[in-house]
Scaffold this motif. Structure first.
Motif, PDB file in Angstrom:
ATOM      1  N   UNK A   2       0.869  -1.053   0.059  1.00 59.71           N
ATOM      2  CA  UNK A   2      -0.089   0.124   0.031  1.00 59.71           C
ATOM      3  C   UNK A   2       0.996   1.114  -0.018  1.00 59.71           C
ATOM      4  N   UNK A   3       0.439   2.439  -0.375  1.00 60.42           N
ATOM      5  CA  UNK A   3       1.128   3.770  -0.472  1.00 60.42           C
ATOM      6  C   UNK A   3       1.983   3.872   0.961  1.00 60.42           C
TER       7      UNK A   3
ATOM      8  N   UNK B 223       4.445   4.152  -3.631  1.00 59.33           N
ATOM      9  CA  UNK B 223       3.445   5.212  -4.088  1.00 59.33           C
ATOM     10  C   UNK B 223       2.219   4.711  -4.384  1.00 59.33           C
ATOM     11  N   UNK B 224       1.886   3.591  -4.759  1.00 60.49           N
ATOM     12  CA  UNK B 224       0.701   3.028  -5.091  1.00 60.49           C
ATOM     13  C   UNK B 224       0.142   1.808  -4.285  1.00 60.49           C
ATOM     14  N   UNK B 225      -0.995   1.633  -4.429  1.00 66.39           N
ATOM     15  CA  UNK B 225      -1.549   0.196  -3.905  1.00 66.39           C
ATOM     16  C   UNK B 225      -1.419  -0.773  -5.035  1.00 66.39           C
TER      17      UNK B 225
ATOM     18  N   UNK C 243       0.349  -1.462 -10.522  1.00 66.27           N
ATOM     19  CA  UNK C 243      -0.832  -1.204  -9.983  1.00 66.27           C
ATOM     20  C   UNK C 243      -1.980  -2.118 -10.030  1.00 66.27           C
TER      21      UNK C 243
ATOM     22  N   UNK D 201      -5.275  -1.007  -9.763  1.00 64.72           N
ATOM     23  CA  UNK D 201      -6.176  -0.224 -10.333  1.00 64.72           C
ATOM     24  C   UNK D 201      -5.767   1.414 -10.685  1.00 64.72           C
ATOM     25  N   UNK D 202      -6.384   2.122 -11.162  1.00 64.41           N
ATOM     26  CA  UNK D 202      -6.135   3.415 -11.679  1.00 64.41           C
ATOM     27  C   UNK D 202      -6.550   3.735 -12.928  1.00 64.41           C
ATOM     28  N   UNK D 203      -6.152   5.053 -13.543  1.00 62.15           N
ATOM     29  CA  UNK D 203      -6.667   5.289 -14.812  1.00 62.15           C
ATOM     30  C   UNK D 203      -5.245   5.116 -15.703  1.00 62.15           C
TER      31      UNK D 203
ATOM     32  N   UNK E  81      -8.311  10.074 -18.468  1.00 60.74           N
ATOM     33  CA  UNK E  81      -9.093  11.330 -17.832  1.00 60.74           C
ATOM     34  C   UNK E  81      -8.743  12.514 -18.925  1.00 60.74           C
TER      35      UNK E  81
ATOM     36  N   UNK F 289     -14.470   4.416  -8.845  1.00 66.91           N
ATOM     37  CA  UNK F 289     -13.076   4.192  -9.132  1.00 66.91           C
ATOM     38  C   UNK F 289     -12.500   3.487  -7.965  1.00 66.91           C
TER      39      UNK F 289
ATOM     40  N   UNK G  49     -12.087   9.512 -10.253  1.00 69.84           N
ATOM     41  CA  UNK G  49     -11.003  10.263 -10.831  1.00 69.84           C
ATOM     42  C   UNK G  49      -9.600   9.671 -10.929  1.00 69.84           C
ATOM     43  N   UNK G  50      -8.554  10.304 -11.214  1.00 65.55           N
ATOM     44  CA  UNK G  50      -8.608  11.490 -11.751  1.00 65.55           C
ATOM     45  C   UNK G  50      -9.455  11.689 -13.025  1.00 65.55           C
TER      46      UNK G  50
ATOM     47  N   UNK H 289      -0.077  12.829  -4.781  1.00 60.90           N
ATOM     48  CA  UNK H 289       0.753  13.270  -5.905  1.00 60.90           C
ATOM     49  C   UNK H 289      -0.115  14.000  -6.969  1.00 60.90           C
TER      50      UNK H 289
ATOM     51  N   UNK I 282      -6.632   4.810  -2.065  1.00 55.27           N
ATOM     52  CA  UNK I 282      -5.584   3.715  -2.445  1.00 55.27           C
ATOM     53  C   UNK I 282      -6.296   2.905  -3.345  1.00 55.27           C
ATOM     54  N   UNK I 283      -7.631   2.554  -3.158  1.00 50.17           N
ATOM     55  CA  UNK I 283      -8.139   1.436  -4.140  1.00 50.17           C
ATOM     56  C   UNK I 283      -8.458   2.056  -5.491  1.00 50.17           C
ATOM     57  N   UNK I 284      -8.419   3.329  -5.650  1.00 52.83           N
ATOM     58  CA  UNK I 284      -8.507   3.910  -6.946  1.00 52.83           C
ATOM     59  C   UNK I 284      -7.359   3.880  -7.717  1.00 52.83           C
ATOM     60  N   UNK I 285      -6.334   3.567  -6.961  1.00 52.74           N
ATOM     61  CA  UNK I 285      -5.091   3.662  -7.605  1.00 52.74           C
ATOM     62  C   UNK I 285      -4.139   5.079  -7.625  1.00 52.74           C
ATOM     63  N   UNK I 286      -4.951   6.136  -6.871  1.00 55.44           N
ATOM     64  CA  UNK I 286      -4.292   7.378  -6.694  1.00 55.44           C
ATOM     65  C   UNK I 286      -2.801   7.349  -6.168  1.00 55.44           C
ATOM     66  N   UNK I 287      -1.870   7.772  -6.543  1.00 54.91           N
ATOM     67  CA  UNK I 287      -0.391   7.969  -6.255  1.00 54.91           C
ATOM     68  C   UNK I 287      -0.428   8.772  -4.680  1.00 54.91           C
ATOM     69  N   UNK I 288       0.092   8.022  -3.873  1.00 57.56           N
ATOM     70  CA  UNK I 288       0.005   8.865  -2.541  1.00 57.56           C
ATOM     71  C   UNK I 288       1.449   8.456  -1.955  1.00 57.56           C
TER      72      UNK I 288
ATOM     73  N   UNK J 202      -6.761  -3.384   2.800  1.00 55.37           N
ATOM     74  CA  UNK J 202      -6.361  -3.301   1.518  1.00 55.37           C
ATOM     75  C   UNK J 202      -5.836  -4.598   0.892  1.00 55.37           C
TER      76      UNK J 202
END
Lengths: 230, 236
Positions: free
Chosen positions: A13-14, A39-41, A54, A56-58, A86, B32, B50-51, B106, B141-147, B226
């Protein structure tokens, strides 16, 4: 599910510490005080470098990617194309192999049409330019398109294309996998149905190992079922 | 009102004990990223989209993503019907919650886009902003957003001159102080700190330490939830 093998990579996880060696940082990681963190899950993959794949994600386009896009609008000199990201992408009229007038654009590729494109440029503000792939515009007029998360694309393709060759050999279909997670399938209706089913299954189980063997089995079973019903 | 009896609180917890917490990652199919959390009597759903493209367009930033956070209480979330729609309190909570989560995201990876976070309080029992932040962080985190890390949050407070962790409704309403804390547990960076009521400086320091311990326990649960999302499928 009866038999499921273990995940071959660790789920992170991040903020998870991945390595004490800053030189090992790759995609999906960041460095703070000389240490590498996630940085990501996703799934941590540690070899000579450590990266996080990853879950998931866009989709973010990169130059050279080949994608399946859908025309969302036509302006004076550009096709606006939805590439499951996006950001909207543009294909300029001059990218079309021969010289055409603005008025002809809709005839060649109208709103709602799907086609295979190549990403030729992505600028820092994420303005995306497209071109036809291999100089020839391929508008998809038959078959169907399914969408999976772009993160599962490598599993759908398989190592050195193994999964895709497996599907093509067992089913009489043509398959094209776009980097953006859109997959074009063209063939007989029953074969397309089965291909969609198998691809959805790959997407669901993308993070598990021994997937190719299970998909082979699934294909055999389903093929058998299809013939018996006839 | 008497809050402490034989060192135990009104719901039989110790002063430094959290309520039972349960996270469910990916509870919503269409979002997402999403997370449903039960934190004692709180029931909260968080969804992340999003994004994605920004509407209205004038809000978009050329060099980064914007973060929008909406905290909302359902009309049936408390005993007395709550008038639907944003009010002064929920607008404030949305703002501070956004600012609690914003520092770890990020945003530069996604110029001209937005990340929308929705936190719906279905049932409230004190500490909803904290539980909402915990759920939102997992949903991101589940949405894959970088953190850079997960944000964890919990409340501390004072009842019967005792500093206690994770207040329940009675302690919050009739106690002496309530102080929500949110932080990135790994770096120790505190991203939200509010206080309602009175604490001496010593009590404040004691409370902040207790809050940090609470956040650390919650961070473990968030991480576990997670990981379980993908491990869980294997056990079936």
């Amino acid at each position: 599910m009866k038999k499921q093998e273990k995940v071959d990579k660790t789920i992170v996880v991040p903020g998870d510490l991945l390595s004490e060696d800053a030189a090992k940082a790759a995609e999906g990681t960041y460095v703070e005080n000389g240490k590498v963190y996630s940085l990501i899950y996703g799934l941590a993959d540690e070899r000579e470098k450590v990266r996080v794949i990853p879950l998931s994600g866009k989709y973010l386009p990169a130059t050279g990617d080949v994608v399946v896009g859908m025309v969302s609008d036509i302006s004076f000199s550009n096709w606006k194309v939805d590439i499951n990201s996006p950001y909207e992408a543009l294909m300029h009229i001059s990218e079309y192999p021969r010289r055409i007038e603005s008025s002809e654009m809709a005839k060649i590729m109208g709103v709602g049409d799907l086609a295979i494109f190549k990403v030729v440029d992505v600028d820092p503000s994420m303005k995306i330019e497209l071109a036809p792939r291999e100089g020839q515009l391929r508008v998809l007029r038959s078959g169907r398109v399914v969408e999976v998360s772009y993160t599962k694309v490598p599993r759908v393709i398989g190592r050195a294309g193994s999964m895709i060759s497996l599907l093509k050999s067992k089913l009489d279909v043509n398959i094209f996998v776009g980097k953006n997670g859109r997959i074009w399938i063209n063939g007989k209706v029953e074969d397309e149905d089965l291909a969609v089913k198998v691809i959805k299954r790959i997407e669901q189980e993308a993070h598990t190992s021994g997937l190719t063997d299970r998909i082979t089995k699934l294909l055999e079973e389903e093929k058998h079922g299809v013939h018996e019903k006839r | 009102m008497e809050f402490m009896k034989n060192g135990k609180r009104i719901d039989n917890r110790l002063p430094n004990e959290l309520r039972p917490i349960k996270f469910e990652v990916g509870a919503l199919e269409r979002a997402d990223g999403s997370c449903y959390v039960e934190h004692g009597g709180n029931k909260i759903m968080a969804a992340v989209y999003g994004p994605r493209a920004v509407h209205p367009r004038h809000l978009q930033q050329a060099n980064r993503a914007i973060i929008r956070y909406r905290y909302n209480m359902a009309s049936f979330s408390v005993e007395e019907r709550r008038r639907p729609g944003p009010d002064r309190r929920s607008i404030e909570i949305s703002k501070v919650s956004r600012e609690a989560i914003d520092p770890v995201i990020i945003k530069e990876f996604y110029p001209r886009s937005t990340i929308d976070i929705f936190v719906e309080i279905l049932q409230a029992d004190a500490g909803t902003r904290s539980a909402g932040i915990n759920a939102a962080s997992v949903a991101l985190a589940d949405a894959g957003v970088p953190m850079r890390g997960l944000i964890s949050s919990c409340a501390v407070g004072k009842v019967d001159d005792t500093v206690v962790l994770d207040l329940v409704k009675e302690e919050d309403n009739y106690g002496q102080a309530d102080m929500p804390v949110a932080m990135d547990v790994r770096t120790g960076e505190v991203t939200l700190l509010q206080m309602d009521g009175h604490l001496t400086l010593d009590e404040f320091e004691q409370a902040l330490e207790l809050g940090k311990i609470g956040c650390a326990s919650i961070a473990k649960m968030q991480r576990e939830a997670l990981i379980q999302k993908y491990r869980g499928e294997e056990d079936e």
